[in-house]
Scaffold this motif. Structure first.
Motif, PDB file in Angstrom:
ATOM      1  N   THR A 124      86.820  68.865  77.912  1.00 22.76           N
ATOM      2  CA  THR A 124      85.580  68.476  77.455  1.00 22.76           C
ATOM      3  C   THR A 124      85.308  68.940  76.145  1.00 22.76           C
ATOM      4  OG1 THR A 124      84.864  68.663  79.668  1.00 22.76           O
ATOM      5  CG2 THR A 124      83.125  68.874  77.785  1.00 22.76           C
ATOM      6  N   VAL A 125      85.743  69.807  75.478  1.00 24.74           N
ATOM      7  CA  VAL A 125      85.438  70.563  74.210  1.00 24.74           C
ATOM      8  C   VAL A 125      86.253  69.635  73.174  1.00 24.74           C
ATOM      9  CG1 VAL A 125      86.073  72.457  72.648  1.00 24.74           C
ATOM     10  CG2 VAL A 125      84.976  72.802  74.749  1.00 24.74           C
ATOM     11  N   ALA A 126      87.455  69.345  73.598  1.00 22.69           N
ATOM     12  CA  ALA A 126      88.278  68.456  72.895  1.00 22.69           C
ATOM     13  C   ALA A 126      87.660  67.008  72.411  1.00 22.69           C
ATOM     14  CB  ALA A 126      89.755  67.999  73.378  1.00 22.69           C
ATOM     15  N   LEU A 127      86.907  66.594  73.610  1.00 23.26           N
ATOM     16  CA  LEU A 127      86.233  65.170  73.536  1.00 23.26           C
ATOM     17  C   LEU A 127      85.014  65.352  72.879  1.00 23.26           C
ATOM     18  CD1 LEU A 127      85.908  62.294  74.763  1.00 23.26           C
ATOM     19  CD2 LEU A 127      85.089  63.037  76.723  1.00 23.26           C
ATOM     20  N   LEU A 128      84.209  66.488  72.945  1.00 21.16           N
ATOM     21  CA  LEU A 128      83.345  66.703  72.235  1.00 21.16           C
ATOM     22  C   LEU A 128      83.441  66.646  70.670  1.00 21.16           C
ATOM     23  CD1 LEU A 128      81.139  69.116  74.567  1.00 21.16           C
ATOM     24  CD2 LEU A 128      80.514  66.910  73.929  1.00 21.16           C
ATOM     25  N   ALA A 129      84.504  67.447  70.540  1.00 23.31           N
ATOM     26  CA  ALA A 129      84.810  67.463  69.096  1.00 23.31           C
ATOM     27  C   ALA A 129      85.125  66.027  68.262  1.00 23.31           C
ATOM     28  CB  ALA A 129      86.168  68.352  68.737  1.00 23.31           C
ATOM     29  N   GLN A 130      85.831  65.192  69.364  1.00 23.91           N
ATOM     30  CA  GLN A 130      86.160  63.851  68.646  1.00 23.91           C
ATOM     31  C   GLN A 130      84.781  63.149  68.546  1.00 23.91           C
ATOM     32  OE1 GLN A 130      88.605  62.461  71.679  1.00 23.91           O
ATOM     33  NE2 GLN A 130      90.647  63.236  70.789  1.00 23.91           N
ATOM     34  N   LEU A 131      83.960  63.287  69.740  1.00 23.98           N
ATOM     35  CA  LEU A 131      82.431  62.475  69.629  1.00 23.98           C
ATOM     36  C   LEU A 131      81.632  62.953  68.238  1.00 23.98           C
ATOM     37  CD1 LEU A 131      81.539  62.431  73.270  1.00 23.98           C
ATOM     38  CD2 LEU A 131      81.927  60.460  71.705  1.00 23.98           C
ATOM     39  N   ASP A 132      81.772  64.138  67.822  1.00 27.23           N
ATOM     40  CA  ASP A 132      81.042  64.737  66.793  1.00 27.23           C
ATOM     41  C   ASP A 132      81.583  64.139  65.414  1.00 27.23           C
ATOM     42  OD1 ASP A 132      79.610  66.468  68.117  1.00 27.23           O
ATOM     43  OD2 ASP A 132      80.624  68.311  67.849  1.00 27.23           O
ATOM     44  N   ALA A 133      83.217  64.182  65.342  1.00 28.94           N
ATOM     45  CA  ALA A 133      83.588  63.266  64.278  1.00 28.94           C
ATOM     46  C   ALA A 133      83.069  62.107  64.375  1.00 28.94           C
ATOM     47  CB  ALA A 133      85.140  63.725  64.401  1.00 28.94           C
ATOM     48  N   ALA A 134      83.244  61.246  65.319  1.00 32.62           N
ATOM     49  CA  ALA A 134      82.890  59.812  65.401  1.00 32.62           C
ATOM     50  C   ALA A 134      81.548  59.690  64.935  1.00 32.62           C
ATOM     51  CB  ALA A 134      82.952  59.223  66.666  1.00 32.62           C
ATOM     52  N   THR A 135      80.572  60.552  65.257  1.00 28.23           N
ATOM     53  CA  THR A 135      79.217  60.583  65.035  1.00 28.23           C
ATOM     54  C   THR A 135      78.911  61.014  63.615  1.00 28.23           C
ATOM     55  OG1 THR A 135      78.342  61.366  67.323  1.00 28.23           O
ATOM     56  CG2 THR A 135      76.878  61.566  65.538  1.00 28.23           C
ATOM     57  N   GLU A 136      79.627  61.712  63.084  1.00 30.73           N
ATOM     58  CA  GLU A 136      79.707  61.968  61.664  1.00 30.73           C
ATOM     59  C   GLU A 136      80.289  60.611  60.842  1.00 30.73           C
ATOM     60  OE1 GLU A 136      78.181  63.677  58.330  1.00 30.73           O
ATOM     61  OE2 GLU A 136      77.973  64.458  60.214  1.00 30.73           O
ATOM     62  N   ALA A 137      81.335  60.252  61.234  1.00 31.23           N
ATOM     63  CA  ALA A 137      81.715  58.796  60.593  1.00 31.23           C
ATOM     64  C   ALA A 137      80.631  57.915  60.575  1.00 31.23           C
ATOM     65  CB  ALA A 137      83.006  58.820  61.091  1.00 31.23           C
ATOM     66  N   ALA A 138      80.054  57.753  61.754  1.00 36.82           N
ATOM     67  CA  ALA A 138      79.271  56.532  61.940  1.00 36.82           C
ATOM     68  C   ALA A 138      78.199  56.846  61.104  1.00 36.82           C
ATOM     69  CB  ALA A 138      78.757  56.493  63.324  1.00 36.82           C
ATOM     70  N   ALA A 139      77.384  58.036  61.042  1.00 37.39           N
ATOM     71  CA  ALA A 139      76.329  58.391  60.062  1.00 37.39           C
ATOM     72  C   ALA A 139      76.834  58.196  58.676  1.00 37.39           C
ATOM     73  CB  ALA A 139      76.094  59.634  60.244  1.00 37.39           C
ATOM     74  N   ASP A 140      78.028  58.426  58.259  1.00 36.52           N
ATOM     75  CA  ASP A 140      78.489  58.339  56.659  1.00 36.52           C
ATOM     76  C   ASP A 140      78.532  56.697  56.563  1.00 36.52           C
ATOM     77  OD1 ASP A 140      78.654  61.070  56.259  1.00 36.52           O
ATOM     78  OD2 ASP A 140      81.118  60.973  56.796  1.00 36.52           O
ATOM     79  N   HIS A 141      79.175  55.966  57.552  1.00 38.88           N
ATOM     80  CA  HIS A 141      79.193  54.715  57.394  1.00 38.88           C
ATOM     81  C   HIS A 141      77.871  53.912  57.190  1.00 38.88           C
ATOM     82  CE1 HIS A 141      80.112  50.416  58.869  1.00 38.88           C
ATOM     83  NE2 HIS A 141      80.898  50.470  58.061  1.00 38.88           N
ATOM     84  N   GLU A 142      77.023  54.237  58.000  1.00 39.54           N
ATOM     85  CA  GLU A 142      75.620  53.821  58.085  1.00 39.54           C
ATOM     86  C   GLU A 142      74.911  54.255  56.613  1.00 39.54           C
ATOM     87  OE1 GLU A 142      70.972  54.547  59.977  1.00 39.54           O
ATOM     88  OE2 GLU A 142      72.695  55.485  60.825  1.00 39.54           O
ATOM     89  N   ARG A 143      75.012  55.222  56.232  1.00 39.00           N
ATOM     90  CA  ARG A 143      74.496  55.989  54.959  1.00 39.00           C
ATOM     91  C   ARG A 143      75.025  55.130  53.786  1.00 39.00           C
ATOM     92  NH1 ARG A 143      76.544  60.648  55.114  1.00 39.00           N
ATOM     93  NH2 ARG A 143      74.747  61.332  56.690  1.00 39.00           N
ATOM     94  N   ALA A 144      76.305  54.603  53.866  1.00 40.70           N
ATOM     95  CA  ALA A 144      76.966  53.882  52.666  1.00 40.70           C
ATOM     96  C   ALA A 144      76.625  52.622  52.891  1.00 40.70           C
ATOM     97  CB  ALA A 144      78.495  53.788  52.876  1.00 40.70           C
ATOM     98  N   LEU A 145      76.226  51.921  54.087  1.00 40.04           N
ATOM     99  CA  LEU A 145      75.692  50.614  54.127  1.00 40.04           C
ATOM    100  C   LEU A 145      74.161  50.485  53.593  1.00 40.04           C
ATOM    101  CD1 LEU A 145      77.529  49.180  57.041  1.00 40.04           C
ATOM    102  CD2 LEU A 145      78.024  48.607  54.816  1.00 40.04           C
ATOM    103  N   ARG A 146      73.627  51.507  54.041  1.00 41.05           N
ATOM    104  CA  ARG A 146      72.035  51.607  53.527  1.00 41.05           C
ATOM    105  C   ARG A 146      72.042  51.569  52.044  1.00 41.05           C
ATOM    106  NH1 ARG A 146      70.260  56.173  56.079  1.00 41.05           N
ATOM    107  NH2 ARG A 146      70.807  57.341  54.279  1.00 41.05           N
ATOM    108  N   GLU A 147      72.836  52.451  51.451  1.00 43.20           N
ATOM    109  CA  GLU A 147      72.906  52.453  49.925  1.00 43.20           C
ATOM    110  C   GLU A 147      73.255  50.975  49.289  1.00 43.20           C
ATOM    111  OE1 GLU A 147      75.578  55.573  49.059  1.00 43.20           O
ATOM    112  OE2 GLU A 147      74.212  57.040  49.766  1.00 43.20           O
ATOM    113  N   ALA A 148      74.156  50.215  50.037  1.00 40.16           N
ATOM    114  CA  ALA A 148      74.679  48.861  49.602  1.00 40.16           C
ATOM    115  C   ALA A 148      73.337  48.082  49.689  1.00 40.16           C
ATOM    116  CB  ALA A 148      75.683  48.560  50.426  1.00 40.16           C
ATOM    117  N   TRP A 149      72.630  48.063  50.700  1.00 40.03           N
ATOM    118  CA  TRP A 149      71.409  47.328  50.938  1.00 40.03           C
ATOM    119  C   TRP A 149      70.569  47.581  49.837  1.00 40.03           C
ATOM    120  CZ3 TRP A 149      66.455  48.918  51.899  1.00 40.03           C
ATOM    121  CH2 TRP A 149      65.523  47.771  52.084  1.00 40.03           C
ATOM    122  N   THR A 150      70.416  49.021  49.864  1.00 38.51           N
ATOM    123  CA  THR A 150      69.248  49.295  48.551  1.00 38.51           C
ATOM    124  C   THR A 150      69.820  48.638  47.178  1.00 38.51           C
ATOM    125  OG1 THR A 150      68.913  51.373  49.816  1.00 38.51           O
ATOM    126  CG2 THR A 150      68.276  51.290  47.493  1.00 38.51           C
ATOM    127  N   ALA A 151      70.757  48.794  46.833  1.00 37.56           N
ATOM    128  CA  ALA A 151      71.343  48.295  45.454  1.00 37.56           C
ATOM    129  C   ALA A 151      71.095  46.747  45.481  1.00 37.56           C
ATOM    130  CB  ALA A 151      72.929  48.355  45.381  1.00 37.56           C
TER     131      ALA A 151
END
Length: 144
Positions: free
Chosen positions: A69-96
């Protein structure tokens, strides 16, 4: 006949680009929310998991399950952070894209206002010419 807005094609392209960027951002935001929900659900399950151990085998099984469970949670934390970064980059692209579109829209508004003013000026000049022509003929009030 009013002059067309010379940058109309570019404005259409910028609007399409903006719409595409908004769509990509929306997809990334949905993916971020889904990943975060999966992570939160897994944290909820990990906290709610019973810890009763009545034998050594049960204790080992609980330890293995928690480790997994701890390993899975670490993977989910990393995936959530990656998704947040991707969303942030696309929001910046939309703003431009929105900024680029807004600049052209302002130019179009100024052009439309200038054309409308030119049309009104031309109409007024035609009415003035008509009034002068009729007055020169000697018809009172402009009636024939």
């Amino acid at each position: 006949m009013s002059a067309p807005f010379r940058l109309a094609g570019l404005l259409r392209l910028r609007r399409l680009t903006e719409d595409a960027a908004a769509s990509w951002w929306g997809g990334a935001a949905a993916e971020h929310r889904a990943t975060r929900a999966r992570r939160d659900e897994m944290y909820g399950r990990a906290v709610a998991a019973p810890a009763d151990a009545d034998s050594v085998a049960s204790l080992r099984a609980i330890a293995v399950a928690r480790s997994s469970t701890v390993a899975l949670l670490a993977q989910l934390d990393a995936a959530t952070e990656a998704a947040a970064d991707h969303e942030r980059a696309l929001r910046e692209a939309w703003t431009a894209a929105r900024t680029a579109t807004a600049g052209l829209e302002k130019l179009e508004e100024r052009h439309d206002a200038r054309v409308a003013q030119e049309d009104l000026t031309a109409d007024q000049a035609a009415l003035d010419e008509l009034a002068v022509t009729r007055h020169g003929r000697g018809t009172p009030g402009g009636t024939p």
